[in-house]
Design an enzyme around this catalytic site. Structure first.
Site, PDB file in Angstrom:
ATOM      1  N   ARG A   1      -9.431 -20.148 -13.691  1.00 49.83           N
ATOM      2  CA  ARG A   1      -9.465 -18.973 -14.579  1.00 49.83           C
ATOM      3  C   ARG A   1      -9.667 -19.489 -16.001  1.00 49.83           C
ATOM      4  O   ARG A   1      -8.723 -19.891 -16.654  1.00 49.83           O
ATOM      5  CB  ARG A   1      -8.135 -18.214 -14.445  1.00 49.83           C
ATOM      6  CG  ARG A   1      -8.185 -16.784 -14.968  1.00 49.83           C
ATOM      7  CD  ARG A   1      -6.780 -16.242 -15.208  1.00 49.83           C
ATOM      8  NE  ARG A   1      -6.193 -16.877 -16.364  1.00 49.83           N
ATOM      9  CZ  ARG A   1      -4.886 -17.077 -16.541  1.00 49.83           C
ATOM     10  NH1 ARG A   1      -4.020 -16.693 -15.641  1.00 49.83           N
ATOM     11  NH2 ARG A   1      -4.446 -17.671 -17.636  1.00 49.83           N
TER      12      ARG A   1
ATOM     13  N   HIS B   1      -5.248 -14.441 -18.606  1.00 50.30           N
ATOM     14  CA  HIS B   1      -5.096 -13.545 -17.455  1.00 50.30           C
ATOM     15  C   HIS B   1      -5.711 -12.177 -17.763  1.00 50.30           C
ATOM     16  O   HIS B   1      -6.445 -11.610 -16.969  1.00 50.30           O
ATOM     17  CB  HIS B   1      -3.615 -13.394 -17.103  1.00 50.30           C
ATOM     18  CG  HIS B   1      -3.374 -12.329 -16.087  1.00 50.30           C
ATOM     19  ND1 HIS B   1      -3.694 -12.495 -14.761  1.00 50.30           N
ATOM     20  CD2 HIS B   1      -2.887 -11.064 -16.213  1.00 50.30           C
ATOM     21  CE1 HIS B   1      -3.401 -11.375 -14.105  1.00 50.30           C
ATOM     22  NE2 HIS B   1      -2.931 -10.505 -14.962  1.00 50.30           N
TER      23      HIS B   1
ATOM     24  N   TYR C   1       1.406 -21.774 -21.942  1.00 50.03           N
ATOM     25  CA  TYR C   1       1.761 -22.383 -20.649  1.00 50.03           C
ATOM     26  C   TYR C   1       0.735 -23.367 -20.105  1.00 50.03           C
ATOM     27  O   TYR C   1       0.912 -23.904 -19.029  1.00 50.03           O
ATOM     28  CB  TYR C   1       2.089 -21.303 -19.599  1.00 50.03           C
ATOM     29  CG  TYR C   1       0.989 -20.295 -19.337  1.00 50.03           C
ATOM     30  CD1 TYR C   1      -0.070 -20.574 -18.471  1.00 50.03           C
ATOM     31  CD2 TYR C   1       1.008 -19.045 -19.960  1.00 50.03           C
ATOM     32  CE1 TYR C   1      -1.070 -19.650 -18.238  1.00 50.03           C
ATOM     33  CE2 TYR C   1       0.004 -18.106 -19.740  1.00 50.03           C
ATOM     34  CZ  TYR C   1      -1.027 -18.420 -18.882  1.00 50.03           C
ATOM     35  OH  TYR C   1      -2.027 -17.501 -18.643  1.00 50.03           O
TER      36      TYR C   1
HETATM   37  C1  LIG Z   1       3.024  -6.220  -6.609  1.00 57.32           C
HETATM   38  C2  LIG Z   1       2.715  -6.691  -8.014  1.00 57.32           C
HETATM   39  N1  LIG Z   1       3.518  -7.588  -8.606  1.00 57.32           N
HETATM   40  C3  LIG Z   1       3.242  -8.030  -9.857  1.00 57.32           C
HETATM   41  C4  LIG Z   1       2.153  -7.529 -10.532  1.00 57.32           C
HETATM   42  C5  LIG Z   1       1.833  -8.032 -11.935  1.00 57.32           C
HETATM   43  N2  LIG Z   1       0.660  -8.901 -11.857  1.00 57.32           N
HETATM   44  C6  LIG Z   1      -0.575  -8.461 -12.152  1.00 57.32           C
HETATM   45  S1  LIG Z   1      -1.746  -9.625 -11.918  1.00 57.32           S
HETATM   46  C7  LIG Z   1      -0.584 -10.759 -11.418  1.00 57.32           C
HETATM   47  C8  LIG Z   1      -1.004 -12.156 -11.044  1.00 57.32           C
HETATM   48  C9  LIG Z   1      -1.876 -12.219  -9.855  1.00 57.32           C
HETATM   49  O1  LIG Z   1      -2.277 -13.539  -9.680  1.00 57.32           O
HETATM   50  P1  LIG Z   1      -3.336 -13.953  -8.620  1.00 57.32           P
HETATM   51  O2  LIG Z   1      -3.161 -13.178  -7.371  1.00 57.32           O
HETATM   52  O3  LIG Z   1      -3.320 -15.429  -8.515  1.00 57.32           O
HETATM   53  O4  LIG Z   1      -4.729 -13.457  -9.241  1.00 57.32           O
HETATM   54  P2  LIG Z   1      -5.446 -13.860 -10.609  1.00 57.32           P
HETATM   55  O5  LIG Z   1      -4.961 -12.890 -11.660  1.00 57.32           O
HETATM   56  O6  LIG Z   1      -5.104 -15.257 -10.923  1.00 57.32           O
HETATM   57  O7  LIG Z   1      -6.889 -13.664 -10.349  1.00 57.32           O
HETATM   58  C10 LIG Z   1       0.699 -10.216 -11.440  1.00 57.32           C
HETATM   59  C11 LIG Z   1       1.909 -10.957 -11.098  1.00 57.32           C
HETATM   60  C12 LIG Z   1       1.366  -6.558  -9.883  1.00 57.32           C
HETATM   61  N3  LIG Z   1       0.281  -6.048 -10.465  1.00 57.32           N
HETATM   62  N4  LIG Z   1       1.644  -6.165  -8.632  1.00 57.32           N
END
Ligand SMILES: Cc1ncc(C[n+]2csc(CCOP(=O)(O)OP(=O)(O)O)c2C)c(N)n1
Length: 359
Positions: A257, A261, A270
């Site tokens: 990435r 985020h 971080y």
């Molecule tokens: C069930 C849930 N828990 C927490 C969140 C908050 N949240 C949004 S994106 C994210 C990280 C997701 O990471 P990943 O699956 O690795 O995808 P990336 O963003 O790195 O593409 C989190 C924790 C959420 N949207 N839904």
């Protein structure tokens, strides 16, 4: 359990000796163009958020190959369940930049009628299911979709994208196990971009990434370089065939990435600048561009012309979206029930007091 990472295209744009692409130069070129569109749209949306023109934005910066190469290898009517960094699938399938920008503005022309956050795109005509915010919820949906198609003897698959973080949700485990047991034609595509917001891989799992989990569920599993067009394309093609003949496949695509985020995040707290620098040479666009140049089918002037065209298209789309009104207030209470229930009607009347210009 450890997995080798499959790679055909190196950082200098050279193919592994003995490897012959399974796909024509025309397709590779088209994919490169869609990756450029995806990157530029994302960059402009980040700027617009900083200017206050839109409320929020996420980008697929550095991960464009995962979505575009997968879309290129799937059939256009396969069902796709994106997480939120997969707008490249839509662009590959012909979604207009204008439609994407309307979604980012949540205006009256947005297919979702402004009811979703920005980057929560989808398109019924293109078999791309709308993004939902709760992580991993789409994984069991995709498994169910695959199983339904199997029961109906259809010759399509469902493909679901998710990040490394999503694999720590129960939905991932329920979805992949369901598909494995019922031999559903579902492709589980994990973009392992090393972060789930600020949670790095070392705090996400104790296994060698996600791939061993696929093996654990008895699912055919691949670990590939997600920034390598040829590795993604060939693996998805093979996986699609396997899905239809034998059941689900898990692909763990290793990527990075490159951006934050989202516009609500600051990665400098971080991770280090040095780490970010190391990934610049692995940029999927750079690698594919070098490859195309080495084939003699791309040049600096082609590159400049493409970027100029894309910039113009996005600028025009933003201009149109800025002039497009917001969805009608009434649309807030429509489309769920055949007739608007009294409770919603009452709330709508109350809300209307704050928007005297709306009838
Ligand atoms: C069930 C849930 N828990 C927490 C969140 C908050 N949240 C949004 S994106 C994210 C990280 C997701 O990471 P990943 O699956 O690795 O995808 P990336 O963003 O790195 O593409 C989190 C924790 C959420 N949207 N839904």
């Amino acid at each position: 359990m450890e997995f080798e990472t499959l790679q055909y295209l190196d950082e200098k744009g050279n193919l592994t000796e003995g490897y012959t692409p399974s796909v024509s130069d025309d397709v590779v070129l088209e994919a490169y163009k869609k990756m450029v569109v995806t990157r530029h749209v994302d960059e402009r949306m980040l700027t617009l958020q900083r200017q206050g023109a839109i409320t929020f934005s996420m980008s697929s910066l550095g991960e464009e190959c995962c979505s575009v190469a997968t879309a290129a290898a799937l059939e256009k009517d396969d069902w796709v369940y994106p997480q939120y960094r997969e707008v490249g699938v839509l662009f590959w399938r012909g979604f207009l930049v204008q439609d994407f920008v309307h979604q980012m503005f949540g205006d009256a022309e947005d297919l979702g009628k402004g009811r979703q956050m920005p980057n929560h795109f989808g398109c019924r005509e293109l078999n791309v299911v709308t993004v939902s915010s709760p992580i991993a919820t789409k994984i069991p949906h995709a498994a169910g979709c695959g199983y339904a198609m199997k029961l109906q003897k259809e010759s399509n698959i469902s493909a679901v994208f998710f990040g490394d973080g999503a694999t720590s949700e129960g939905d991932f485990h329920a979805g992949i196990n369901f598909a494995a047991v019922l031999e559903a034609p579902t492709l589980f595509f994990c973009r392992n971009n090393r972060y789930a917001i600020s949670t790095g891989l070392e705090n996400q799992f104790h296994s060698d990434g996600v791939a061993p989990k696929g093996e654990g569920y008895g699912v055919k599993t691949y670990k590939i370089d997600g920034n390598d067009f040829f590795a993604v394309f060939d693996t998805v093609r093979e996986a699609r065939k396997h899905c239809l003949e034998k059941g689900p496949v898990l692909i763990e695509a290793m990527t990075y990435r490159m951006g934050a985020h989202s516009t609500s995040d600051d990665p400098s707290v971080y991770r280090t600048k040095e780490e970010e620098e190391q990934w610049k040479d692995k940029d999927p666009l750079l690698r594919l561009r070098l490859y195309l140049e080495k084939q003699g089918i791309w040049s600096d002037s082609d590159e400049k012309k493409l970027w100029d065209e894309v910039k113009q298209e996005v600028t025009e789309a933003i201009r149109v979206a800025k002039e497009t009104p917001k969805p009608e207030l009434k649309s807030l209470v429509e489309d769920v029930y055949e007739e608007i229930p009294e409770t919603l009607q009452r709330q709508y009347e109350e809300l209307k007091m704050f928007f005297p210009e709306e009838d």
